[in-house]
Scaffold this active site. Structure first.
Site, short mmCIF file in Angstrom:
data_model
loop_
_atom_site.label_atom_id
_atom_site.label_comp_id
_atom_site.label_asym_id
_atom_site.label_seq_id
_atom_site.Cartn_x
_atom_site.Cartn_y
_atom_site.Cartn_z
N ARG A 180 -7.00 -0.71 -7.29
CA ARG A 180 -7.40 0.58 -6.32
C ARG A 180 -7.46 1.87 -7.13
O ARG A 180 -6.65 1.94 -8.01
CB ARG A 180 -6.43 0.50 -5.19
CG ARG A 180 -6.50 -0.66 -4.36
CD ARG A 180 -5.46 -0.02 -2.93
NE ARG A 180 -6.23 0.76 -2.11
CZ ARG A 180 -5.47 1.47 -0.93
NH1 ARG A 180 -4.29 0.91 -0.83
NH2 ARG A 180 -6.18 2.16 -0.31
N ASP A 206 -1.84 10.46 -2.30
CA ASP A 206 -2.04 9.33 -3.20
C ASP A 206 -2.25 9.88 -4.79
O ASP A 206 -1.98 9.10 -5.63
CB ASP A 206 -3.04 8.53 -2.66
CG ASP A 206 -2.80 7.96 -1.64
OD1 ASP A 206 -3.02 8.17 -0.53
OD2 ASP A 206 -2.34 7.03 -1.84
N ARG A 212 0.97 -1.16 0.11
CA ARG A 212 0.23 0.09 0.17
C ARG A 212 1.04 1.23 -0.01
O ARG A 212 2.17 1.00 0.19
CB ARG A 212 -0.85 -0.10 1.17
CG ARG A 212 -0.52 -0.73 2.41
CD ARG A 212 0.11 -0.02 3.38
NE ARG A 212 -0.18 1.46 3.68
CZ ARG A 212 0.76 2.15 3.73
NH1 ARG A 212 2.06 1.74 4.03
NH2 ARG A 212 0.62 3.54 3.98
N GLY A 213 0.21 2.40 -0.31
CA GLY A 213 1.01 3.61 -0.16
C GLY A 213 1.28 3.90 -1.70
O GLY A 213 1.87 2.88 -2.47
N ALA A 214 1.23 5.08 -2.02
CA ALA A 214 1.05 5.53 -3.70
C ALA A 214 2.58 4.94 -4.27
O ALA A 214 2.30 4.15 -5.29
CB ALA A 214 0.97 6.81 -3.83
N ASN A 254 -5.32 12.23 -0.03
CA ASN A 254 -4.28 11.45 0.79
C ASN A 254 -5.18 10.84 1.88
O ASN A 254 -6.65 10.95 1.91
CB ASN A 254 -3.43 12.44 1.48
CG ASN A 254 -2.26 11.58 2.42
OD1 ASN A 254 -2.07 10.70 1.93
ND2 ASN A 254 -2.08 11.74 3.71
N LYS A 255 -4.80 10.13 2.79
CA LYS A 255 -5.66 9.18 3.82
C LYS A 255 -6.71 9.92 4.34
O LYS A 255 -6.52 11.14 4.71
CB LYS A 255 -4.69 8.55 4.56
CG LYS A 255 -5.41 7.53 5.76
CD LYS A 255 -6.19 6.58 5.15
CE LYS A 255 -5.55 5.72 3.96
NZ LYS A 255 -6.35 4.90 3.51
N GLN A 298 -2.63 2.49 9.71
CA GLN A 298 -1.21 2.54 9.25
C GLN A 298 -0.16 3.36 10.06
O GLN A 298 1.03 3.16 9.74
CB GLN A 298 -1.41 3.30 7.88
CG GLN A 298 -2.13 2.27 6.75
CD GLN A 298 -3.40 2.61 6.75
OE1 GLN A 298 -4.17 2.94 7.63
NE2 GLN A 298 -4.03 2.45 5.52
O1 MRU Z 1 -4.65 3.12 1.93
P1 MRU Z 1 -3.13 3.21 1.98
O2 MRU Z 1 -2.41 2.89 2.91
O3 MRU Z 1 -2.53 2.91 0.60
O4 MRU Z 1 -2.86 5.04 1.83
C1 MRU Z 1 -1.69 5.51 1.79
C2 MRU Z 1 -1.53 6.90 2.10
O5 MRU Z 1 -2.70 7.44 2.00
C3 MRU Z 1 -0.52 7.43 2.16
O6 MRU Z 1 -0.41 8.71 3.03
C4 MRU Z 1 0.19 7.97 0.60
O7 MRU Z 1 -0.12 6.87 -0.14
C5 MRU Z 1 1.43 8.56 0.68
S1 MRU Z 1 2.50 7.35 0.50
C6 MRU Z 1 4.01 7.79 0.38
#
Ligand code: MRU
Length: 366
Positions: A94, A248, A53-55, A258-259, A207
């Site tokens: 996703r 993201d 996970r994470g962009a 973002n989250k 997270q």
């Molecule tokens: O749902 P996730 O855990 O994939 O979400 C991740 C985030 O929101 C991060 O803040 C974002 O991807 C930046 S990662 C460098």
């Protein structure tokens, strides 16, 4: 990154050069489990179920997914068509992080220029590995540029502890190395800046408390986990000097997805005159969208992620139900912070304002 004396990344290619290895992040911090990905379905499952996970990491995983598609389709009558179809499925795993489509399309373009099944596999492997290396280097540079901001606050505070608030996990686990939001933190800490990180727990999947706290702890960075709602209170009492988050997908006009919960942090930061920075590699800019709130697709995940919480009980990872069994729940995974609330972007090329003009000045090729 070095963890317990070992060099580790969240994704790597096995010595056989056909198996993609990923850390199953669902199990952290309590278990360190590595999963093997050898089919397109496994890659899609790993992205959707958030082993990875994470962009930036989703982008790299999608990129390796194209290599796996090329391998899986080696004996198909039309390998190129097989790969194209797999790419469509990979990109749908996703919806919010633009890096996924970016990584998949970048590798696909190279693959379609190759002439034989074996060449397509090679081209995909080379390009996916290049993406992983580039993102690692981009994050290193984000750290170098962003550390200056932390040092400036430290100087202003005459060396007193700099308190940084972050949301979710935008660390090396979400990228390849260093992270985005955490890269300036690691760099400033390694340069000797006295700092402390407020880690939002980041409901529902935690997270922050599971992953960011684990990462920071392994690096020796002082930190404290707080509930997602504590940030405003801490800001009102002068206990937050700056906010740094990842993203993201950010529009080229400066709106930031973002989250979920990031927007509320930005509002509280603005109300308290606290700088709110967004750290990202250029692969996270969406050069086609101008209105983030209206146009960025926001993922909605299973309500069970809100209803249940996961933790360690009697040495085993366990899920427990929190609300009344019959109460409905909804799981919005991201929100959009408008550009006007963003103090600046920390990118691999430097820092810029959250406006179309400033972003394009730094990235004139787009
Ligand atoms: O749902 P996730 O855990 O994939 O979400 C991740 C985030 O929101 C991060 O803040 C974002 O991807 C930046 S990662 C460098």
């Amino acid at each position: 990154m070095i963890v317990d004396g070992q060099q580790i990344r969240p994704i790597w290619l096995d010595q056989d050069r056909i198996t993609v290895k990923v850390i199953d992040q669902r199990q952290l911090p309590h278990q360190f489990v590595v999963a093997d990905l050898t089919t397109v379905d496994q890659v899609i499952h790993a992205i959707r179920e958030m082993f990875v996970r994470g962009a930036p990491l989703i982008g790299a995983t999608g990129a390796y997914g194209v290599m796996i598609a090329a391998l899986n389709g080696e004996d198909e009558p039309d390998q190129a068509a097989f790969i194209r179809q797999a790419c469509t499925r990979l990109k749908a795993a996703r919806p919010t992080a633009v890096n996924l489509a970016w990584g998949v399309d970048r590798v696909l373009e190279k693959v379609l220029c190759a002439g034989s099944p074996a060449d397509r596999i090679d081209a995909a492997r080379t390009e996916a590995s290049a993406i992983a290396e580039e993102e690692a280097e981009n994050c290193r540079r984000i750290g170098v540029h962003g550390a200056g901001l932390v040092e400036a606050i430290s100087r202003k505070k005459k060396g007193e502890t700099v308190n940084i608030l972050t949301h979710c996990n935008a660390g090396w686990l979400a990228c390849i190395e260093y992270g985005t939001a955490t890269a300036p933190i690691y760099e400033a800490f390694d340069r000797g800046v006295d700092l402390h990180v407020w880690v939002d727990e980041t409901r529902p999947l935690n997270q922050g408390s599971r992953l960011t706290a684990w990462e920071l702890g392994k690096h020796g960075v002082p930190h404290t986990i707080i509930t997602d709602n504590a940030g405003g209170h801490l800001m009102q009492h002068g206990r937050v000097d700056m906010v740094i988050v990842g993203t993201d997908r950010s529009t080229h006009t400066g709106d930031v997805a973002n989250k979920i919960g990031t927007y509320l942090k930005a509002l509280a930061a603005r109300d308290n005159h606290i700088p709110f920075y967004v750290a990202l590699p250029s692969s996270t800019f969406d050069w086609t969208l101008s209105d983030g709130v209206a146009e960025i697709p926001i993922e909605e995940r299973s309500p069970d992620e809100v209803r249940y919480t996961q933790g360690l009980a009697d040495g085993r990872i366990t899920r427990v139900l929190v609300p009344p069994e019959s109460s409905p729940a909804a799981d919005f995974a991201f929100d959009v912070t408008p550009a006007r609330l963003v103090s600046g972007f920390i990118t691999e090329r430097g820092i810029c304002g959250a406006s179309k003009a400033d972003i394009h000045e730094l990235f004139p090729e787009f």
